[in-house]
Design an enzyme around this catalytic site. Structure first.
Site, PDB file in Angstrom:
ATOM      1  N   HIS A 272     -40.095 -27.735  64.339  1.00  0.00           N
ATOM      2  CA  HIS A 272     -40.121 -27.600  65.799  1.00  0.00           C
ATOM      3  C   HIS A 272     -41.041 -28.645  66.441  1.00  0.00           C
ATOM      4  O   HIS A 272     -41.751 -28.363  67.404  1.00  0.00           O
ATOM      5  CB  HIS A 272     -40.557 -26.185  66.200  1.00  0.00           C
ATOM      6  CG  HIS A 272     -39.939 -25.117  65.360  1.00  0.00           C
ATOM      7  ND1 HIS A 272     -40.674 -24.281  64.545  1.00  0.00           N
ATOM      8  CD2 HIS A 272     -38.630 -24.768  65.172  1.00  0.00           C
ATOM      9  CE1 HIS A 272     -39.858 -23.475  63.896  1.00  0.00           C
ATOM     10  NE2 HIS A 272     -38.606 -23.747  64.251  1.00  0.00           N
TER      11      HIS A 272
ATOM     12  N   HIS B 196     -42.733 -22.208  57.771  1.00  0.00           N
ATOM     13  CA  HIS B 196     -41.858 -21.549  58.751  1.00  0.00           C
ATOM     14  C   HIS B 196     -42.095 -20.048  58.734  1.00  0.00           C
ATOM     15  O   HIS B 196     -41.862 -19.384  57.730  1.00  0.00           O
ATOM     16  CB  HIS B 196     -40.393 -21.842  58.413  1.00  0.00           C
ATOM     17  CG  HIS B 196     -39.468 -21.725  59.578  1.00  0.00           C
ATOM     18  ND1 HIS B 196     -39.411 -20.618  60.410  1.00  0.00           N
ATOM     19  CD2 HIS B 196     -38.540 -22.592  60.066  1.00  0.00           C
ATOM     20  CE1 HIS B 196     -38.506 -20.807  61.345  1.00  0.00           C
ATOM     21  NE2 HIS B 196     -37.955 -22.004  61.168  1.00  0.00           N
TER      22      HIS B 196
ATOM     23  N   TYR C  58     -43.058 -18.838  66.575  1.00  0.00           N
ATOM     24  CA  TYR C  58     -42.727 -20.034  65.801  1.00  0.00           C
ATOM     25  C   TYR C  58     -43.631 -21.202  66.189  1.00  0.00           C
ATOM     26  O   TYR C  58     -44.201 -21.890  65.328  1.00  0.00           O
ATOM     27  CB  TYR C  58     -41.261 -20.438  66.043  1.00  0.00           C
ATOM     28  CG  TYR C  58     -40.234 -19.642  65.287  1.00  0.00           C
ATOM     29  CD1 TYR C  58     -40.520 -18.401  64.720  1.00  0.00           C
ATOM     30  CD2 TYR C  58     -38.936 -20.115  65.157  1.00  0.00           C
ATOM     31  CE1 TYR C  58     -39.556 -17.680  64.043  1.00  0.00           C
ATOM     32  CE2 TYR C  58     -37.952 -19.401  64.482  1.00  0.00           C
ATOM     33  CZ  TYR C  58     -38.272 -18.178  63.928  1.00  0.00           C
ATOM     34  OH  TYR C  58     -37.313 -17.460  63.261  1.00  0.00           O
TER      35      TYR C  58
ATOM     36  N   GLU D 230     -31.979 -27.544  63.589  1.00  0.00           N
ATOM     37  CA  GLU D 230     -32.036 -26.084  63.452  1.00  0.00           C
ATOM     38  C   GLU D 230     -30.772 -25.440  64.028  1.00  0.00           C
ATOM     39  O   GLU D 230     -30.800 -24.348  64.581  1.00  0.00           O
ATOM     40  CB  GLU D 230     -33.281 -25.515  64.135  1.00  0.00           C
ATOM     41  CG  GLU D 230     -33.676 -24.127  63.631  1.00  0.00           C
ATOM     42  CD  GLU D 230     -34.928 -23.585  64.295  1.00  0.00           C
ATOM     43  OE1 GLU D 230     -35.355 -22.493  63.912  1.00  0.00           O
ATOM     44  OE2 GLU D 230     -35.487 -24.256  65.196  1.00  0.00           O
TER      45      GLU D 230
ATOM     46  N   SER E 125     -35.520 -15.748  60.787  1.00  0.00           N
ATOM     47  CA  SER E 125     -35.914 -14.466  61.376  1.00  0.00           C
ATOM     48  C   SER E 125     -35.538 -13.292  60.487  1.00  0.00           C
ATOM     49  O   SER E 125     -36.105 -12.198  60.615  1.00  0.00           O
ATOM     50  CB  SER E 125     -35.272 -14.302  62.754  1.00  0.00           C
ATOM     51  OG  SER E 125     -33.858 -14.292  62.662  1.00  0.00           O
TER      52      SER E 125
END
Length: 341
Positions: free
Chosen positions: A223, A178, A194, A284, A73
């Protein structure tokens, strides 16, 4: 071994965020931009930032090695211009490298790229080269949407991305697809942007023929692939409608998914739908979901529990937790072998 292919430096010492705030402020007042030399973080501060956090939790969960990249982020490629991103990426990548030097058997660096909206992706090649050759980076994070949720970039199959792919292939380094922070209020960063990006990237690859041009390029979609496993039948049908080969031939030789899925049913679905050879262990941690699940009494992101509680045979569990990462990240494998592992 258990290799976590998806870790971010989310606990970097506060001076890093302070430097970034000064950099952003200087965009409006260019008279006083911060210098990279202004960022002073000692080794003790780096140790204090990971040892009671990521390293402690790795020990508690039995994770041996984490592929460690800058906080996703914080990449924030929408901020400023290429020079802004280049300076920021260089600092963040150096810190991940330094953490890996302090704990060489636990962290292995991966790099962020200095992407910027509307800027030729080829401008990222020098930072990629520096991180691989000087820092020993074993992967990069590739943002398919540098605009921060407005999706102004061409699809990943567009030829504008090819200079990056050529370098990745040359170095035999994979890219994790990502995104970063969403500045679009319609898309929550970690809950929507995401997962939207994971799904979107996969569909772009289904629509195109990227791997005909780059048969050895490897992309990791994090993810758990977003909506991909849940809608596998839809993607199979769309591939047929587009005149593409079956997904197993068209993309699964080059595309991999991680286990950053935070409940048992989700992991079970991922492992039931996607071949085990295409799944890499990841958590993560410490990342978007940090709380304890009241239903299980364990952290949501303690993904090892889900993988080992699945119905996968033991040899497939070993592939997911270690062997697949060694194959997809050959520079990581070479490093581990040099360490006698």
């Amino acid at each position: 071994m258990i290799i976590d292919c998806h870790g971010h430096y989310t606990t970097a010492p506060p001076p890093l965020a302070d430097w970034r705030e000064r950099q952003i402020a200087a965009l409006a007042d260019p008279s006083a931009p911060p210098s990279p030399a202004d960022l002073r973080i000692g080794d003790d501060e780096l140790r204090e930032s990971v040892e009671p956090n990521q390293l402690r939790m790795m020990d508690e969960r039995g994770i041996d090695v984490t592929v460690f990249s800058p906080r996703a982020s914080f990449m924030a490629h929408h901020v400023g211009d290429f020079r802004t991103s280049a300076a920021w990426a260089a600092l963040c990548n150096e810190l991940c490298h330094r953490v890996a030097l302090l704990h060489p058997e636990r962290f292995v660096p991966a790099a962020m790229l200095p992407q910027s909206p509307g800027v030729d992706p080829a401008t990222c090649v020098p930072e990629l080269t520096r991180c691989v050759e000087e820092y020993g980076a074993v992967a990069v994070n590739l943002n398919p949407d540098p605009s921060g949720g407005h999706w102004t970039a061409p699809p990943l199959t567009d030829r504008s991305w090819y200079p990056l792919y050529e370098k990745l292939v040359e170095y035999d380094v994979p890219a994790m697809v990502h995104v970063s922070t969403s500045v679009n209020p319609a898309f929550h960063t970690t809950g929507a942007h995401y997962l939207n990006a994971d799904t979107t990237a996969f569909m772009q690859l289904v629509q195109g023929d990227l791997f005909a041009d780059f048969p050895t390029l490897r992309l990791v979609i994090p993810h758990g692939g977003g909506a991909v496993p849940y809608h596998w039948g839809r993607f199979r049908g769309l591939a047929m409608a587009l005149g593409k080969p079956p997904l197993e031939e068209h993309v699964l030789g080059n595309v991999f998914f991680d286990t950053c899925v935070y409940h048992q049913a989700g992991i079970d679905l991922l492992l039931d739908v996607v071949p085990a050879r295409n799944v890499l262990f990841a958590s993560e941690m410490i990342g978007a979901v940090r709380d304890v699940d009241p239903c299980s009494g364990h952290h949501f992101d303690d993904t090892r529990r889900y993988v080992e509680a699945s119905s996968l045979p033991a040899e497939h569990v070993a592939a997911v937790q270690e062997l697949n990462a060694r194959a997809v990240y050959p520079r990581l494998d070479a490093l581990l072998k040099r360490q006698g592992r």
